[in-house]
Design a protein around this motif. Sequence first.
Motif, PDB file in Angstrom:
ATOM      1  N   UNK A 140      54.571  32.776  51.736  1.00 29.96           N
ATOM      2  CA  UNK A 140      54.181  31.343  51.464  1.00 29.96           C
ATOM      3  C   UNK A 140      52.522  31.470  51.360  1.00 29.96           C
ATOM      4  N   UNK A 141      51.902  32.059  52.188  1.00 30.05           N
ATOM      5  CA  UNK A 141      50.428  31.939  52.190  1.00 30.05           C
ATOM      6  C   UNK A 141      50.095  32.540  50.734  1.00 30.05           C
ATOM      7  N   UNK A 142      50.684  33.613  50.385  1.00 27.92           N
ATOM      8  CA  UNK A 142      50.215  34.122  49.046  1.00 27.92           C
ATOM      9  C   UNK A 142      50.293  32.843  47.695  1.00 27.92           C
ATOM     10  N   UNK A 143      51.192  31.793  48.113  1.00 32.93           N
ATOM     11  CA  UNK A 143      51.130  30.742  47.111  1.00 32.93           C
ATOM     12  C   UNK A 143      49.549  30.048  47.127  1.00 32.93           C
ATOM     13  N   UNK A 144      49.132  29.950  48.265  1.00 34.79           N
ATOM     14  CA  UNK A 144      47.740  29.253  48.358  1.00 34.79           C
ATOM     15  C   UNK A 144      46.810  30.236  47.724  1.00 34.79           C
ATOM     16  N   UNK A 145      46.886  31.397  48.221  1.00 33.40           N
ATOM     17  CA  UNK A 145      45.638  32.415  47.502  1.00 33.40           C
ATOM     18  C   UNK A 145      45.989  32.554  46.237  1.00 33.40           C
ATOM     19  N   UNK A 146      47.023  32.542  45.538  1.00 28.13           N
ATOM     20  CA  UNK A 146      46.866  32.547  44.260  1.00 28.13           C
ATOM     21  C   UNK A 146      47.062  31.210  43.336  1.00 28.13           C
ATOM     22  N   UNK A 147      46.569  30.147  44.209  1.00 30.76           N
ATOM     23  CA  UNK A 147      46.417  28.730  43.628  1.00 30.76           C
ATOM     24  C   UNK A 147      47.476  28.385  42.889  1.00 30.76           C
ATOM     25  N   UNK A 148      48.731  28.628  43.404  1.00 31.51           N
ATOM     26  CA  UNK A 148      49.808  28.002  42.752  1.00 31.51           C
ATOM     27  C   UNK A 148      50.157  26.609  43.433  1.00 31.51           C
ATOM     28  N   UNK A 172      37.647  31.149  44.903  1.00 33.72           N
ATOM     29  CA  UNK A 172      37.493  31.339  46.340  1.00 33.72           C
ATOM     30  C   UNK A 172      38.830  31.669  47.038  1.00 33.72           C
ATOM     31  N   UNK A 173      39.997  31.262  46.652  1.00 32.20           N
ATOM     32  CA  UNK A 173      41.300  31.827  47.081  1.00 32.20           C
ATOM     33  C   UNK A 173      41.550  33.262  46.587  1.00 32.20           C
ATOM     34  N   UNK A 174      41.469  33.461  45.526  1.00 29.40           N
ATOM     35  CA  UNK A 174      41.902  34.920  45.091  1.00 29.40           C
ATOM     36  C   UNK A 174      41.213  35.983  45.533  1.00 29.40           C
ATOM     37  N   UNK A 175      39.708  35.691  45.707  1.00 29.34           N
ATOM     38  CA  UNK A 175      39.026  37.024  46.264  1.00 29.34           C
ATOM     39  C   UNK A 175      39.016  37.183  47.773  1.00 29.34           C
ATOM     40  N   UNK A 176      39.967  36.330  48.321  1.00 29.02           N
ATOM     41  CA  UNK A 176      40.062  36.318  49.957  1.00 29.02           C
ATOM     42  C   UNK A 176      41.563  37.662  49.619  1.00 29.02           C
ATOM     43  N   UNK A 196      41.204  39.158  41.947  1.00 26.08           N
ATOM     44  CA  UNK A 196      41.627  38.381  40.944  1.00 26.08           C
ATOM     45  C   UNK A 196      41.663  38.956  39.337  1.00 26.08           C
ATOM     46  N   UNK A 197      42.841  38.829  38.461  1.00 26.88           N
ATOM     47  CA  UNK A 197      42.930  39.293  37.546  1.00 26.88           C
ATOM     48  C   UNK A 197      41.781  38.833  36.369  1.00 26.88           C
ATOM     49  N   UNK A 198      41.102  39.712  35.846  1.00 32.76           N
ATOM     50  CA  UNK A 198      40.058  39.164  34.841  1.00 32.76           C
ATOM     51  C   UNK A 198      40.732  38.851  33.518  1.00 32.76           C
ATOM     52  N   UNK A 199      41.850  39.509  33.144  1.00 35.47           N
ATOM     53  CA  UNK A 199      42.496  38.933  31.861  1.00 35.47           C
ATOM     54  C   UNK A 199      43.260  37.639  32.034  1.00 35.47           C
ATOM     55  N   UNK A 200      43.472  37.298  33.253  1.00 32.12           N
ATOM     56  CA  UNK A 200      44.114  35.893  33.526  1.00 32.12           C
ATOM     57  C   UNK A 200      43.010  34.876  33.446  1.00 32.12           C
ATOM     58  N   UNK A 201      41.721  35.260  34.117  1.00 36.21           N
ATOM     59  CA  UNK A 201      40.520  34.495  34.206  1.00 36.21           C
ATOM     60  C   UNK A 201      40.007  34.119  32.577  1.00 36.21           C
TER      61      UNK A 201
END
Length: 394
Positions: free
Chosen positions: A262-270, A323-327, A332-337
């Motif tokens: 569940x918390x991964x949902x927050x950190x992945x900004x879903x 801010x969330x992904x770098x936790x 964070x995935x650069x290709x996705x960015x």
Amino acid sequence: MNKTIDFTIPTAAYIHIPFCKRRCFYCDFPIFVVGNKSRGENSHTISQYVEILCQEITNSPIFQQPLQTIFFGGGTPSLLSPQQLADILKTLEKRFEISSQVEISMEIDPGTFDLSHLKSYANLGVNRVSLGVQSFQEELLKKAGRSHTLTDIFTAIELIHEVVIPEFSLDLISGLPHQTLSQWQHSLNQAISAKPTHISIYDLTIEPGTVFNRYYQPGDEPLPSDESTVTMYKTAQKILTNAGYEHYEISNYAQKGHQCQHNRVYWENRSYYGFGMGSTSYIAGKRFTRPRKTQEYYQWVENGGIIDCQITSLEDRLLETLMLGLRLAEGVNLSNLIEQFGDDQVLKIKTCLQPYIDKNWVEIMNDKLRLTDPEGFIFSNVMLSKLFLTVSSQ
């Protein structure tokens, strides 16, 4: 991230249960104090809240995707009776459907449940509990305003193992007033001895409006110094990783295969649903926040739950993703960015972080931008502030 998943469609739900036996001295959450005797179906206050909460869920929009994670937070969700929990879960199932593989998490406090309650929660589908221990020192529990005792903690741990909850998380706080390094080491070792599959470590933050805010200023005694809190963070990282826990997020450690989904949902900004007093939903780039006071929340639901939503701009979405992904340890995935925000933005981010790459606080490896452990995590706020200025000035 898996690109085949549409992260704008919520499959996670946070349920806020605001009731506590007392307010802890560091707490600024939207809660309602019910005292030591008022709980479950014996409390009109809790029964009324559950009824209105279910009304909110029933009236909410749906996106035709079953829930994969449900998180009961608070407050103290273990003040709910099994029937009240069942009513909420039935309402969620009727409105959204619940996946057969769902992770159902529940925050529980020592001294607020017995064996019968815990067995009933498990039978209703709760397969992950988060035990709010905070400290294994009686004197620090009192200084933090916790309602439980050391005996309550050990009893709670025994009950969790007796019921065999598949996922058992344990919470601790560092940086408490008068807390010493030896006390912190003792708490860490006691936590490991409890054999949880997951451990969360939170550094005390003095929030406005709290009891601690009236008595203490950050950096002043009897709070540990900044140097001491850094030492506590590094000590936790060393002790827990040596004990086999993966440091997968700034504040969280898990045995292999036991991360909190569940918390991964927050950190992945879903996207996710939020229900209950003071909770927030994040759906398709829009944030919806509910009233933080009980009667205002009740009136809001009665009026149809019309929400003033805050639309997240592309700039804000980039900042939140960073801010969330770098936790996360994986970063964070650069290709996705690049796909979401463009090559120029990612180049500016890399340029901004280059001084910290030189300090070995940041790494770029295998198409991932990540903070190093522990130095990068410790100084994350410094780097995120610089990123905020860089992105916001464009």
